[in-house]
Design a protein around this motif. Structure first.
Motif, mmCIF file in Angstrom:
data_model
loop_
_atom_site.group_PDB
_atom_site.id
_atom_site.type_symbol
_atom_site.label_atom_id
_atom_site.label_comp_id
_atom_site.label_asym_id
_atom_site.label_seq_id
_atom_site.Cartn_x
_atom_site.Cartn_y
_atom_site.Cartn_z
ATOM 1 N N PRO A 77 -6.126 -5.377 1.435
ATOM 2 C CA PRO A 77 -5.236 -6.066 2.497
ATOM 3 C C PRO A 77 -4.908 -4.626 3.146
ATOM 4 O O PRO A 77 -4.745 -3.479 2.340
ATOM 5 C CB PRO A 77 -3.924 -6.736 2.072
ATOM 6 C CG PRO A 77 -4.517 -6.717 0.651
ATOM 7 C CD PRO A 77 -4.796 -5.859 0.221
ATOM 8 N N GLY A 78 -4.190 -4.981 4.269
ATOM 9 C CA GLY A 78 -3.353 -3.767 5.165
ATOM 10 C C GLY A 78 -4.879 -3.269 6.194
ATOM 11 O O GLY A 78 -4.515 -2.053 7.680
ATOM 12 N N VAL A 79 -6.057 -3.415 5.509
ATOM 13 C CA VAL A 79 -6.925 -2.159 6.519
ATOM 14 C C VAL A 79 -7.205 -2.965 8.044
ATOM 15 O O VAL A 79 -8.187 -4.467 8.262
ATOM 16 C CB VAL A 79 -8.467 -1.808 6.096
ATOM 17 C CG1 VAL A 79 -9.670 -1.841 7.225
ATOM 18 C CG2 VAL A 79 -8.383 -1.560 4.576
ATOM 19 N N THR A 80 -7.487 -2.285 9.115
ATOM 20 C CA THR A 80 -7.737 -2.938 10.711
ATOM 21 C C THR A 80 -8.971 -3.197 11.254
ATOM 22 O O THR A 80 -9.470 -2.216 10.483
ATOM 23 C CB THR A 80 -6.288 -2.415 11.337
ATOM 24 O OG1 THR A 80 -6.609 -1.556 11.702
ATOM 25 C CG2 THR A 80 -4.913 -2.723 10.865
ATOM 26 N N MET A 81 -9.536 -3.649 12.326
ATOM 27 C CA MET A 81 -10.753 -3.661 12.716
ATOM 28 C C MET A 81 -10.912 -2.139 13.176
ATOM 29 O O MET A 81 -11.474 -1.424 13.035
ATOM 30 C CB MET A 81 -10.466 -4.993 14.156
ATOM 31 C CG MET A 81 -10.507 -5.852 13.870
ATOM 32 S SD MET A 81 -11.151 -7.396 14.910
ATOM 33 C CE MET A 81 -9.867 -6.654 15.459
ATOM 34 N N VAL A 82 -9.355 -1.888 13.814
ATOM 35 C CA VAL A 82 -8.596 -0.235 14.782
ATOM 36 C C VAL A 82 -9.105 1.056 13.578
ATOM 37 O O VAL A 82 -10.362 2.007 13.564
ATOM 38 C CB VAL A 82 -7.567 -0.184 15.019
ATOM 39 C CG1 VAL A 82 -7.560 1.381 15.517
ATOM 40 C CG2 VAL A 82 -7.106 -0.818 15.482
ATOM 41 N N ASP A 83 -8.986 0.289 12.167
ATOM 42 C CA ASP A 83 -9.360 1.215 10.730
ATOM 43 C C ASP A 83 -11.021 2.025 10.537
ATOM 44 O O ASP A 83 -10.949 2.656 10.073
ATOM 45 C CB ASP A 83 -8.579 0.923 9.809
ATOM 46 C CG ASP A 83 -6.829 1.038 10.080
ATOM 47 O OD1 ASP A 83 -6.432 1.830 11.014
ATOM 48 O OD2 ASP A 83 -6.200 0.051 9.363
ATOM 49 N N LEU A 84 -11.198 0.416 10.819
ATOM 50 C CA LEU A 84 -12.857 0.203 11.042
ATOM 51 C C LEU A 84 -13.593 1.565 11.960
ATOM 52 O O LEU A 84 -14.871 1.040 11.570
ATOM 53 C CB LEU A 84 -13.467 -0.585 9.876
ATOM 54 C CG LEU A 84 -12.532 -1.137 9.152
ATOM 55 C CD1 LEU A 84 -13.104 -2.509 7.988
ATOM 56 C CD2 LEU A 84 -12.627 -0.161 7.789
#
Length: 147
Positions: A77-84
């Motif tokens: 949990p915690g990974v966002t679209m922006v992070d990817l």
């Protein structure tokens, strides 16, 4: 009278701003509640009552269902679209929201089924299933460490 309207307008504007949802904040691909607090060994599970095992089984099922569809993107949990590097567009936000809603509906139905049927399961079968689910969860967390 104008001051009264001005104060009320300011109050409602401020309240609306404070309590409205901020749609521009990136959402986590995997929901924050998709994790378990503790892994157990066989001895610990065998010392538990069947009711406790049922709770653990349902919790691990939920965690897997909330995580497995996304392991190509993230395993925690915690990974966002922006992070990817996924564009933070209204279309992509809508896709993620729709997926989360569908997952929640599926989990509601699955949990009701489990609450009705799992009490008939064998305690040893529950223990084996919990240990299997936990091994899968551990392997998923190790995905981030592999390169």
């Amino acid at each position: 009278m104008k001051a009264k309207y001005l104060v009320l307008s300011f109050f409602f504007f401020t309240a609306g701003t404070l309590f409205s949802q901020n749609k521009s904040v990136p959402k986590s691909i995997i929901k924050q509640n998709a994790s378990i607090l503790k892994f157990y060994d066989k001895k610990e599970l065998q010392s538990m009552q069947k009711g406790q095992l049922l709770v653990l089984y349902v919790e691990r099922t939920k965690t897997l269902i909330k995580t497995l569809p996304y392991i190509a993107l993230a395993s925690k949990p915690g990974v966002t679209m922006v992070d990817l590097g996924i564009p933070f567009t209204s279309e992509n936000i809508s896709l993620l929201d729709t997926q989360h809603d569908a997952t929640d509906k599926f989990l509601d139905i699955t949990t009701e089924f489990q609450k009705g049927m799992l009490p008939y399961s064998d305690k040893e079968s529950l223990i084996k299933a919990i240990l299997f689910y936990e091994s899968v969860l551990k392997q998923m967390h190790e995905l981030n460490e592999q390169e």
